[in-house]
Design a protein around this motif. Structure first.
Motif, PDB file in Angstrom:
ATOM      1  N   PHE A  22       0.842  -1.204   0.000  1.00 60.61           N
ATOM      2  CA  PHE A  22       0.000   0.000   0.000  1.00 60.61           C
ATOM      3  C   PHE A  22       0.874   1.250   0.000  1.00 60.61           C
ATOM      4  CE2 PHE A  22      -2.017   3.452   2.430  1.00 60.61           C
ATOM      5  CZ  PHE A  22      -3.128   3.681   1.631  1.00 60.61           C
ATOM      6  N   ARG A  77      -7.451   4.162  -3.693  1.00 56.41           N
ATOM      7  CA  ARG A  77      -7.563   5.368  -2.889  1.00 56.41           C
ATOM      8  C   ARG A  77      -7.535   6.615  -3.786  1.00 56.41           C
ATOM      9  NH1 ARG A  77      -6.141   9.759  -1.617  1.00 56.41           N
ATOM     10  NH2 ARG A  77      -6.004  10.684   0.456  1.00 56.41           N
ATOM     11  N   PHE A 103      -5.216   0.981   6.930  1.00 59.06           N
ATOM     12  CA  PHE A 103      -5.375   1.933   5.819  1.00 59.06           C
ATOM     13  C   PHE A 103      -6.689   1.697   5.082  1.00 59.06           C
ATOM     14  CE2 PHE A 103      -4.047  -1.287   2.779  1.00 59.06           C
ATOM     15  CZ  PHE A 103      -3.175  -2.066   3.522  1.00 59.06           C
ATOM     16  N   TRP A 104      -7.146   0.454   5.104  1.00 62.84           N
ATOM     17  CA  TRP A 104      -8.423   0.154   4.452  1.00 62.84           C
ATOM     18  C   TRP A 104      -9.593   0.710   5.277  1.00 62.84           C
ATOM     19  CZ3 TRP A 104     -12.557  -3.494   5.339  1.00 62.84           C
ATOM     20  CH2 TRP A 104     -13.403  -3.682   4.222  1.00 62.84           C
ATOM     21  N   ILE A 161      -9.845   4.275   4.346  1.00 62.39           N
ATOM     22  CA  ILE A 161     -10.446   4.546   3.034  1.00 62.39           C
ATOM     23  C   ILE A 161     -11.952   4.283   3.065  1.00 62.39           C
ATOM     24  CG2 ILE A 161     -10.430   3.891   0.588  1.00 62.39           C
ATOM     25  CD1 ILE A 161      -7.468   3.279   0.913  1.00 62.39           C
ATOM     26  N   MET A 162     -12.370   3.266   3.822  1.00 64.80           N
ATOM     27  CA  MET A 162     -13.805   2.990   3.911  1.00 64.80           C
ATOM     28  C   MET A 162     -14.537   4.144   4.608  1.00 64.80           C
ATOM     29  SD  MET A 162     -14.353   0.267   2.284  1.00 64.80           S
ATOM     30  CE  MET A 162     -12.998   0.715   1.236  1.00 64.80           C
ATOM     31  N   MET A 220     -13.513   7.165   4.683  1.00 67.66           N
ATOM     32  CA  MET A 220     -13.431   8.268   3.737  1.00 67.66           C
ATOM     33  C   MET A 220     -14.540   8.154   2.691  1.00 67.66           C
ATOM     34  SD  MET A 220     -10.249   8.845   1.193  1.00 67.66           S
ATOM     35  CE  MET A 220      -8.986   9.450   2.236  1.00 67.66           C
ATOM     36  N   LEU A 221     -14.744   6.926   2.185  1.00 73.09           N
ATOM     37  CA  LEU A 221     -15.790   6.690   1.193  1.00 73.09           C
ATOM     38  C   LEU A 221     -17.159   7.091   1.735  1.00 73.09           C
ATOM     39  CD1 LEU A 221     -15.360   3.235  -0.583  1.00 73.09           C
ATOM     40  CD2 LEU A 221     -16.028   5.389  -1.635  1.00 73.09           C
ATOM     41  N   VAL A 257      -2.852   7.643   4.367  1.00 72.28           N
ATOM     42  CA  VAL A 257      -4.179   7.611   3.743  1.00 72.28           C
ATOM     43  C   VAL A 257      -4.756   9.021   3.629  1.00 72.28           C
ATOM     44  CG1 VAL A 257      -6.565   6.843   4.023  1.00 72.28           C
ATOM     45  CG2 VAL A 257      -4.697   5.279   4.534  1.00 72.28           C
ATOM     46  N   PHE A 258      -4.658   9.788   4.719  1.00 76.34           N
ATOM     47  CA  PHE A 258      -5.344  11.079   4.765  1.00 76.34           C
ATOM     48  C   PHE A 258      -4.427  12.265   4.474  1.00 76.34           C
ATOM     49  CE2 PHE A 258      -7.992   8.309   7.381  1.00 76.34           C
ATOM     50  CZ  PHE A 258      -9.229   8.529   6.805  1.00 76.34           C
TER      51      PHE A 258
END
Lengths: 301, 304
Positions: free
Chosen positions: A241, A261, B143-144, B147-148, B150-151, B250-251
């Protein structure tokens, strides 16, 4: 002076899984969570092994005409691409199927590296004690002082990313738990009568460790290994990732999530589905490991 | 006590040296870092850079110099930002610590009541539900999770910003993500620590005295379960910082983790070394603190 009868028989009483082994196995097999976990895991492994035949498409084949095809149940979906396509039109299902190979391979191989290093360190530490124990203890302390993911990332980048580097680096940053647990068990076993008996009849140290002590640590090693595989799969996903995976030669789940992402506003399925694959796999392994622990734990017998 | 302290401090120093050795070896793991940094340069230029970075000295000399410099917070200048690497890392530290503290606070707010509930009402539907959550939570990549969230909250419902850091609303998703990663771990620790004390004699005595269940749990059981909880959380600090690194990525949170990950991609070794060293030092210090605290607060620990 040593006139006590050699009690060799005692040595195997605890060592080999006899009747209690099959009871443990029955307890494991009858548990619904263990059953579900095993089934999911079996499916994942079969899919990974048979990836080229199971996958409907070539995972690397691009087609700009089919970019961002949504999954089949959504408007605009295409039955030929059940889980949709990505930003260059590659089939998501085929990529997830092929990604299973990397995840499981790296997970298992990295844990094997950890297992060999950690068990050897733990046996040496627990059985020899003294300076060896202090040195190994310090190495364990040092290596637990880093966030695993950062250290692995830095070394993979410096050594040059490849599947082998990832396996070795993840293996060498995840062995501490084996060392600690095996050391503690060996320290307890060292004083047991059967070890004393073996020593009394003149069995050499290496043989005592391998034939008498090691078999008794097996159940904790098995349980730990299952849970470690789950951790290693998560770690591999995190590495790819963060973009220091094994390049773009083959798809990995972590790398798919990373790309997803970037397109999170236009294509929800790109990041979501490979993550679900990780979740299912790791959950299955954790369930199996947890139930194995319960089944093998002598305290719950 | 003082003998314990001296021995513990000695171990601290030895571990610090070990941490330096590992950090030092990151640069040398590549074989020839200069070849990585400037792959197209002529050999003469490479030799010049090698000389400038002190890479032609014997390794032992380099290591001693590295330890001396590290102790003073000098890791050289970043290859790309042309600024002292250590300062760049330290500047980002408050962001990472803020994220981590927020996440721990959130995780504790959920894990303490749920963990206690699970222990007190063991094997009830609520306990089983909590166990399911723990299993799910520990099987998801952090990290997933990010993202979830975030979605849902940024893309679907447009309640919060997709990424960034600075305003309160931008801190919510990263903090919740890291908190969600931490909560299952805390829940497990709290549940098992509570289970260990809940059936002990003194708790039974407290009950027998006729104290209300609430008082027994909070005043007697929890107080004694708190120590192992704090210890284990301290020991898991490395895992927490690892989670922070991923959450920041991620952010796009401008913290230490994101800085180091970016530096690793660019092979900007001074930043990588400064960052990894500093995070490791934080973890080593937290461990030292927790160990000493444990011995101080726990009268039953016999010091050998």
């Amino acid at each position: 002076m040593a006139v006590t009868l050699p009690r060799t028989a005692v040595a195997y009483e605890v060592a080999l899984p006899g009747a209690s082994g099959s009871r443990a196995w029955r307890r494991f097999a009858l548990n619904p969570a263990a059953l579900v976990g095993s089934l999911i895991l079996l499916t994942m492994v079969s899919v990974a092994v048979a990836a080229p035949w199971v996958a409907p498409h070539d995972p690397a084949k691009q087609s700009l005409l089919r970019r961002f095809t949504p999954p089949v149940w959504q408007a605009g979906g295409n039955a030929a691409y059940p889980l949709g396509t990505d930003q260059v039109g590659r089939d998501v299902l085929s990529r997830i199927v092929h990604g299973a190979r990397v995840s499981l391979l790296v997970g298992v191989a990295a844990v094997l590296v950890s297992l060999v290093v950690g068990v050897a360190a733990g046996l040496a530490s627990g059985f020899l004690g003294g300076t060896v124990d202090t040195v190994i203890g310090t190495v364990v302390d040092v290596s637990l002082s880093f966030p695993q993911i950062l250290l692995a990332l830095a070394f993979v980048a410096a050594l040059g990313p490849s599947l082998l580097t990832i396996i070795v680096v993840l293996g060498l940053t995840g062995w501490e738990r084996y060392a600690r647990v095996v050391r503690a068990e060996v320290m307890a076993l060292r004083e047991k009568e059967f070890v004393e008996a073996a020593r009394a009849i003149g069995v050499g140290r290496p043989r005592i460790v391998v034939r008498h002590v090691l078999p008794n640590t097996m159940s904790s090693i098995v349980v730990m290994s299952t849970l470690q595989v789950a951790q290693a799969i998560l770690a591999e996903a995190a590495l790819s990732f963060l973009g220091v995976g094994s390049g773009n030669a083959y798809p990995t789940w972590g790398q798919m999530i990373s790309l997803g992402r970037d397109f999170v506003t236009v294509a929800w399925w790109l990041a979501t589905l490979p993550g679900l694959a990780i979740l299912l796999t790791v959950l299955a392994i954790n369930l199996v490991g947890d139930r194995l622990r319960d089944a093998l734990d002598p305290r719950t017998t | 006590m003082s003998a314990f302290l001296i021995r513990r401090l000695l171990r601290f120093v030895v571990v610090c040296l070990g941490v330096s050795l590992v950090t030092f070896s990151i640069l040398h793991a590549s074989g020839d870092p200069v070849a990585l940094i400037m792959p197209e340069a002529a050999e003469a230029d490479r030799a010049k850079l090698r000389e400038a970075l002190g890479l032609s000295d014997p390794l032992s000399t380099q290591f001693v110099r590295f330890v001396g410099n590290a102790a003073r917070g000098d890791f050289g200048r970043s290859f790309f930002h042309r600024e002292p690497a250590f300062r760049l890392v330290v500047e980002r530290m408050p962001t990472t610590l803020a994220l981590t503290c927020l996440a721990v606070a959130l995780a504790l707010a959920v894990a303490v009541p749920v963990g206690i509930y699970s222990a007190v009402f063991r094997n009830t539907v609520g306990d089983h539900a909590a166990t399911v959550v723990v299993f799910l939570g520990q099987s998801m990549p952090v990290f997933w999770i990010g993202i979830m969230l975030m979605l849902l909250f940024a893309v679907q419902w447009r309640l919060l910003p997709v990424s960034g850091w600075g305003t309160w609303s931008s801190m919510v998703l990263p903090a919740v993500t890291l908190g969600a990663f931490t909560t299952p771990l805390f829940m497990r620790i709290i549940r098992s620590s509570m289970l260990e004390v809940i059936n002990l004699d003194y708790v039974r005595t407290a009950r027998a005295k006729g104290l209300s269940e609430w008082l027994v749990i909070c005043r007697h059981a929890l107080r004694n379960a708190a120590l192992p909880i704090v210890t284990v959380i301290g020991l898991q600090f490395g895992l927490l910082l690892g989670g922070a690194v991923l959450t920041e990525s991620v952010f796009a949170v401008p913290g230490v983790g994101r800085l180091i990950v970016g530096a690793i991609r660019q092979l900007d070794f001074p930043i990588v070394q400064a960052g990894v060293f500093l995070l490791a030092m934080i973890i080593v210090s937290v461990n030292l603190f927790v160990d000493v605290l444990y011995v101080y607060l726990n009268p039953t620990v016999r010091l050998r």
